[in-house]
Write a protein that holds these residues in place. Structure first.
Motif, PDB file in Angstrom:
ATOM      1  N   PHE B 196      -7.374   1.377  -1.430  1.00  0.00           N
ATOM      2  CA  PHE B 196      -8.496   0.448  -1.290  1.00  0.00           C
ATOM      3  C   PHE B 196      -7.933  -0.831  -0.716  1.00  0.00           C
ATOM      4  O   PHE B 196      -7.172  -1.525  -1.383  1.00  0.00           O
ATOM      5  CB  PHE B 196      -9.147   0.201  -2.654  1.00  0.00           C
ATOM      6  CG  PHE B 196     -10.348  -0.715  -2.564  1.00  0.00           C
ATOM      7  CD1 PHE B 196     -11.574  -0.231  -2.140  1.00  0.00           C
ATOM      8  CD2 PHE B 196     -10.239  -2.058  -2.897  1.00  0.00           C
ATOM      9  CE1 PHE B 196     -12.679  -1.068  -2.046  1.00  0.00           C
ATOM     10  CE2 PHE B 196     -11.342  -2.901  -2.798  1.00  0.00           C
ATOM     11  CZ  PHE B 196     -12.558  -2.397  -2.378  1.00  0.00           C
ATOM     12  N   GLU B 197      -8.261  -1.122   0.574  1.00  0.00           N
ATOM     13  CA  GLU B 197      -7.627  -2.262   1.222  1.00  0.00           C
ATOM     14  C   GLU B 197      -8.531  -2.983   2.187  1.00  0.00           C
ATOM     15  O   GLU B 197      -9.411  -2.380   2.798  1.00  0.00           O
ATOM     16  CB  GLU B 197      -6.398  -1.794   2.008  1.00  0.00           C
ATOM     17  CG  GLU B 197      -5.238  -1.607   1.100  1.00  0.00           C
ATOM     18  CD  GLU B 197      -3.895  -1.745   1.794  1.00  0.00           C
ATOM     19  OE1 GLU B 197      -2.921  -1.630   1.088  1.00  0.00           O
ATOM     20  OE2 GLU B 197      -3.819  -1.966   3.015  1.00  0.00           O
ATOM     21  N   ILE B 199      -8.639  -5.254   5.710  1.00  0.00           N
ATOM     22  CA  ILE B 199      -7.853  -5.524   6.910  1.00  0.00           C
ATOM     23  C   ILE B 199      -8.320  -6.838   7.526  1.00  0.00           C
ATOM     24  O   ILE B 199      -9.409  -7.300   7.211  1.00  0.00           O
ATOM     25  CB  ILE B 199      -7.988  -4.392   7.947  1.00  0.00           C
ATOM     26  CG1 ILE B 199      -9.471  -4.155   8.259  1.00  0.00           C
ATOM     27  CG2 ILE B 199      -7.335  -3.129   7.447  1.00  0.00           C
ATOM     28  CD1 ILE B 199      -9.686  -3.409   9.530  1.00  0.00           C
ATOM     29  N   TYR B 206      -3.792  -1.937  14.208  1.00  0.00           N
ATOM     30  CA  TYR B 206      -3.839  -1.554  12.797  1.00  0.00           C
ATOM     31  C   TYR B 206      -2.916  -0.376  12.519  1.00  0.00           C
ATOM     32  O   TYR B 206      -3.218   0.452  11.672  1.00  0.00           O
ATOM     33  CB  TYR B 206      -5.278  -1.212  12.397  1.00  0.00           C
ATOM     34  CG  TYR B 206      -6.195  -2.408  12.505  1.00  0.00           C
ATOM     35  CD1 TYR B 206      -6.053  -3.473  11.629  1.00  0.00           C
ATOM     36  CD2 TYR B 206      -7.174  -2.486  13.471  1.00  0.00           C
ATOM     37  CE1 TYR B 206      -6.857  -4.592  11.730  1.00  0.00           C
ATOM     38  CE2 TYR B 206      -7.991  -3.598  13.574  1.00  0.00           C
ATOM     39  CZ  TYR B 206      -7.822  -4.645  12.703  1.00  0.00           C
ATOM     40  OH  TYR B 206      -8.620  -5.750  12.812  1.00  0.00           O
ATOM     41  N   SER B 207      -1.791  -0.304  13.238  1.00  0.00           N
ATOM     42  CA  SER B 207      -0.955   0.883  13.086  1.00  0.00           C
ATOM     43  C   SER B 207      -0.411   1.001  11.663  1.00  0.00           C
ATOM     44  O   SER B 207      -0.312   2.097  11.131  1.00  0.00           O
ATOM     45  CB  SER B 207       0.177   0.870  14.110  1.00  0.00           C
ATOM     46  OG  SER B 207       1.042  -0.207  13.842  1.00  0.00           O
ATOM     47  N   ALA B 208      -0.108  -0.145  11.025  1.00  0.00           N
ATOM     48  CA  ALA B 208       0.444  -0.065   9.666  1.00  0.00           C
ATOM     49  C   ALA B 208      -0.584   0.501   8.699  1.00  0.00           C
ATOM     50  O   ALA B 208      -0.257   1.311   7.826  1.00  0.00           O
ATOM     51  CB  ALA B 208       0.920  -1.438   9.210  1.00  0.00           C
ATOM     52  N   VAL B 209      -1.844   0.082   8.850  1.00  0.00           N
ATOM     53  CA  VAL B 209      -2.891   0.595   7.964  1.00  0.00           C
ATOM     54  C   VAL B 209      -3.090   2.089   8.206  1.00  0.00           C
ATOM     55  O   VAL B 209      -3.246   2.868   7.257  1.00  0.00           O
ATOM     56  CB  VAL B 209      -4.215  -0.166   8.196  1.00  0.00           C
ATOM     57  CG1 VAL B 209      -5.336   0.463   7.406  1.00  0.00           C
ATOM     58  CG2 VAL B 209      -4.053  -1.616   7.795  1.00  0.00           C
ATOM     59  N   GLN B 211      -0.844   4.190   9.215  1.00  0.00           N
ATOM     60  CA  GLN B 211       0.289   4.874   8.551  1.00  0.00           C
ATOM     61  C   GLN B 211       0.024   5.039   7.062  1.00  0.00           C
ATOM     62  O   GLN B 211       0.320   6.048   6.453  1.00  0.00           O
ATOM     63  CB  GLN B 211       1.579   4.062   8.684  1.00  0.00           C
ATOM     64  CG  GLN B 211       2.099   3.880  10.081  1.00  0.00           C
ATOM     65  CD  GLN B 211       2.258   5.180  10.789  1.00  0.00           C
ATOM     66  OE1 GLN B 211       2.273   6.247  10.181  1.00  0.00           O
ATOM     67  NE2 GLN B 211       2.325   5.123  12.094  1.00  0.00           N
ATOM     68  N   LYS B 212      -0.541   3.979   6.504  1.00  0.00           N
ATOM     69  CA  LYS B 212      -0.782   3.970   5.069  1.00  0.00           C
ATOM     70  C   LYS B 212      -1.830   5.013   4.694  1.00  0.00           C
ATOM     71  O   LYS B 212      -1.691   5.704   3.683  1.00  0.00           O
ATOM     72  CB  LYS B 212      -1.270   2.581   4.659  1.00  0.00           C
ATOM     73  CG  LYS B 212      -0.553   2.104   3.438  1.00  0.00           C
ATOM     74  CD  LYS B 212      -0.931   0.700   3.107  1.00  0.00           C
ATOM     75  CE  LYS B 212      -0.467   0.410   1.694  1.00  0.00           C
ATOM     76  NZ  LYS B 212      -0.768  -0.952   1.301  1.00  0.00           N
ATOM     77  N   LYS B 214      -2.395   7.700   6.346  1.00  0.00           N
ATOM     78  CA  LYS B 214      -1.741   8.990   6.530  1.00  0.00           C
ATOM     79  C   LYS B 214      -0.907   9.332   5.296  1.00  0.00           C
ATOM     80  O   LYS B 214      -0.971  10.429   4.767  1.00  0.00           O
ATOM     81  CB  LYS B 214      -0.857   8.920   7.772  1.00  0.00           C
ATOM     82  CG  LYS B 214      -0.295  10.242   8.213  1.00  0.00           C
ATOM     83  CD  LYS B 214       0.450  10.052   9.521  1.00  0.00           C
ATOM     84  CE  LYS B 214       1.294  11.248   9.869  1.00  0.00           C
ATOM     85  NZ  LYS B 214       2.242  10.922  10.931  1.00  0.00           N
ATOM     86  N   ARG B 215      -0.155   8.347   4.819  1.00  0.00           N
ATOM     87  CA  ARG B 215       0.733   8.612   3.691  1.00  0.00           C
ATOM     88  C   ARG B 215      -0.054   8.862   2.412  1.00  0.00           C
ATOM     89  O   ARG B 215       0.386   9.599   1.540  1.00  0.00           O
ATOM     90  CB  ARG B 215       1.704   7.456   3.481  1.00  0.00           C
ATOM     91  CG  ARG B 215       2.850   7.870   2.559  1.00  0.00           C
ATOM     92  CD  ARG B 215       3.917   6.823   2.486  1.00  0.00           C
ATOM     93  NE  ARG B 215       3.527   5.713   1.653  1.00  0.00           N
ATOM     94  CZ  ARG B 215       4.364   5.060   0.859  1.00  0.00           C
ATOM     95  NH1 ARG B 215       5.638   5.406   0.807  1.00  0.00           N
ATOM     96  NH2 ARG B 215       3.962   4.045   0.148  1.00  0.00           N
ATOM     97  N   LYS B 240      -2.596   9.549  16.508  1.00  0.00           N
ATOM     98  CA  LYS B 240      -1.507  10.046  15.651  1.00  0.00           C
ATOM     99  C   LYS B 240      -1.782  11.480  15.215  1.00  0.00           C
ATOM    100  O   LYS B 240      -1.142  11.980  14.293  1.00  0.00           O
ATOM    101  CB  LYS B 240      -1.388   9.155  14.414  1.00  0.00           C
ATOM    102  CG  LYS B 240      -0.629   7.869  14.683  1.00  0.00           C
ATOM    103  CD  LYS B 240       0.822   8.035  14.302  1.00  0.00           C
ATOM    104  CE  LYS B 240       1.626   6.809  14.691  1.00  0.00           C
ATOM    105  NZ  LYS B 240       3.054   7.095  14.691  1.00  0.00           N
TER     106      LYS B 240
END
Lengths: 299, 370
Positions: B196-197, B199, B206-209, B211-212, B214-215, B240
């Motif tokens: 829950f975030e 931005i 927003y590549s970091a989000v 990634q998150k 995805k993880r 991706k």
């Protein structure tokens, strides 16, 4: 580990873009002590020019790397022309005025250019074609995309060329001379006006490169993209030590990584908190930035 | 001579009907902001009530009685609304069509509840008014604030069968509000919210989000916010090669989103208001307003039109102005209104209005379910 590397490369990409824009800020500041707030708009104009050119050329059947190169080069020329003209119109007449006057002029220029693009183009977001194609050899790599690789490599090449240019060419030497002491350089026969114009042209062209690459990576642009990118790049320039060229690159990368890792390991809610917190922290211990030199006030 | 007869007959009709009018009418209270800053929210509702009532009276009224409007101005202030409520009760209104603002509605609602008066608001969206179950006399013809989130959650659970979700928002009032409702609803249903975030809107990427997300291993992303950021996140995910389902809101159900995200927009779900612009009743109601008042109707006009119709038809179908009978009638019948065919659930929220789920198919948003 993959996750760490993905965040690392994401941050590196973002940081490279910040660095490309920050170079323009830092060069102009180094030479005429002006914070050119309209620099972000030059980046935006670069992106729009590339969009127009790329759309026209792809209608003619051009594609791939040549399309990216050609639209990139035209965007650079166009942005450089804007940067050159901007300096002549908005800053040169104010060169001997108080320091606040050109600053206000810069803010005005920024508002003008944003609204100019808003009226001439559109207020909506528009789609930007993916000019950077996926390389076959990147197919198996999951931690990084081709466009990220292109952005990082281009930034590295551009920075190296710029450093060599400033170190070894006559114009580079003149730039350093003007940065050190404008009056003395003038007395020794350096054409200060030409040096300043050259600075704006180079800075603007670099911003255009950043604009084209990131727009192609992200896939959308509007008239307002220059504002946030500009603020972040300005932060990067201050972080690295404004006036210093390696400082701008380091500042950009540090900022990009901070944002990326803060989002990845803490929360994107606090992305900006971490970025600006870091800025405050560094400025407390190194008031002139990471690579900045503290100069004593001239009386 | 013949002409005189006509005049006499006409006069007597007027006189008799006038007498009937005074003796026995069905009174509908219409409280709302009729003056002050928020008059533009309240007056269209009053206009709607007047038009509906005029129509019904022209057709002979309901249960053989004429309908009378009792307008009251609450300027959208809770303290004024309480007084207005007391006044309407003492006027012995049969039903109330109002109030306009959620705060004012809440303040007056207990008074109507004690007096056993059915109240229907065209515009109060506060969630608790219905969901708390405290006001069995309350109905509304507008969706509550959480309706969109609710629909997203039910759709994700029933149709898409998601197990784990990531809820992302843009930190704005609209996006964050929706995201918080969605998160609460998911948790109620036992679906795990793994992320829950918020931005930062307008950020470079927003590549970091991505990634998150995805993880986190989420099956679906629910995004609260507007289309520029949604387009960046969706394209980032698809580039991706992530197949995570993307569900968003009315801020994304915009053609610009499809234009910008291009092929990456395919398959994206978004909720949005049910289209009423093609409903013949809505077209007629808007035309009627233009004819009588000469202007375009304002906010909540159709909602108020529908509310007044539901109340009056509810009384007619109940064949009584008795509280329990009207309530039962509203909950068991379907009513044709400018908002479509609607009825009311046990808590008083309208069924058949509000939002539908749309999906991008071949570069267009297509309605796929309500």
């Amino acid at each position: 580990m993959d996750y760490f590397l993905e965040l690392f490369f994401g941050g590196l990409t973002r940081g490279s873009i910040y660095a490309l824009i920050a170079l323009g800020y830092t060069m102009v500041y180094g030479i005429i002590q002006l914070i050119n707030f309209a620099h972000g708009e030059i980046y935006m104009i670069g992106a729009f020019t590339a969009l127009v050119v790329a759309s026209a050329l792809s209608l003619l059947g051009m594609n791939g790397l040549s399309l990216l190169m050609l639209s990139g080069v035209i965007a650079m020329i166009y942005s450089a022309a804007y940067g050159f003209t901007m300096e002549k119109i908005a800053y040169k007449p104010l060169r001997d005025a108080q320091r606040l006057s050109p600053l206000i002029s810069a803010i005005g220029m920024s508002i003008f250019l944003q609204n100019y693009v808003l009226l001439a183009q559109t207020s909506d977001f528009v789609s930007f074609p993916a000019l950077i194609e996926e390389f076959p050899f990147m197919e198996s790599v999951t931690i990084m995309r081709s466009s990220e690789l292109v952005i990082v490599v281009t930034t590295a090449v551009a920075t190296t060329l710029l450093t060599l240019f400033i170190k070894f060419t006559r114009m580079g030497k003149a730039m350093r001379a003007v940065a050190q002491d404008k009056t003395m350089a003038m007395l020794l026969g350096v054409n200060v006006n030409r040096v300043i114009s050259a600075t704006f042209i180079i800075g603007s062209a670099l911003a255009a490169v950043g604009g084209v690459l990131i727009s192609s990576h992200i896939g959308q642009i509007n008239f307002y993209i220059g504002f946030i990118a500009g603020i972040k790049a300005f932060t990067a320039a201050v972080l690295g030590g404004i006036g210093s060229i390696p400082g701008a690159v380091i500042g950009g990368l540090v900022l990009g990584w901070t944002e990326s890792f803060a989002t990845g390991y803490v929360s994107s809610d606090y992305e900006d908190v971490f970025a600006f917190g870091l800025l405050v922290f560094i400025l407390i211990f190194r008031p002139a930035g990471i690579l900045g030199k503290t100069t004593s006030e001239k009386v | 001579m013949k002409r005189l007869l006509v005049v006499v007959v006409a006069l007597s009709v007027v006189l008799f009907s006038g007498a009937a009018f005074a003796a026995d009418t069905i009174k509908i209270g219409v409280p709302g902001a009729h003056s002050g800053d928020l008059a533009s929210y309240g007056l269209p509702s009053l206009n709607a009530a007047k038009l509906v009532v005029a129509d019904i009276n022209a057709k002979g009224g309901i249960l053989g009685k004429k309908v009378e409007i009792v307008p009251e101005d609450d300027v959208c202030k809770p303290e004024v609304a309480a007084n207005v409520g007391t006044k309407l009760v003492s006027e012995k209104v049969n039903v109330v069509m109002g109030h306009i603002c959620s705060g004012a509605t809440k303040a007056a609602l207990n008074i109507y509840k004690d007096a056993k008066i059915i109240t229907m608001s065209p515009s109060a969206t506060n969630v608790d008014l219905t969901k708390s179950g405290e006001y069995p006399n309350f109905f509304r013809t507008i969706s509550p604030d959480d309706a969109q989130a609710n629909l997203q959650v039910v759709f994700a659970q029933k149709k898409l069968k998601v197990k784990k979700v990531a809820v992302i928002h843009d930190k704005g009032d609209y996006g964050k509000g929706l995201a918080e409702f969605a998160k609460a609803d998911f948790e109620k249903m036992g679906i795990k919210v793994v992320l829950f975030e918020g931005i930062t809107p307008g950020a470079v990427d927003y590549s970091a989000v991505v990634q998150k997300i995805k993880r986190s291993g989420a099956d679906a992303v629910v995004y609260g916010g507007y289309h520029p950021e949604a387009a960046k996140i969706v394209s980032g995910m698809r580039k991706k090669k992530m197949k995570t389902i993307f569900i968003s809101d009315d801020g994304v159900r915009d053609d610009t989103f499809i234009k910008v995200a291009g092929k990456y927009a395919e398959g994206v779900y978004a909720t949005g208001p049910i289209d009423t612009t093609k409903n013949p009743l809505a077209i007629a109601a808007i035309e009627q307003h233009k004819k009588v008042y000469g202007t375009e109707p304002g906010a909540f006009y159709l909602n108020a039109y529908a509310a007044t119709e539901c109340l009056l038809q509810g009384i007619e179908k109940a064949k009584s102005t008795d509280y329990a009978a009207i309530a039962k009638s509203l909950r068991s019948n379907w009513f044709q209104t400018p908002l479509g065919k609607i009825s009311f659930d046990a808590k008083g929220d309208a069924k058949g209005i509000g939002f539908a789920v749309y999906q991008v198919k071949n570069g267009k948003y297509v309605e796929i379910g309500k």
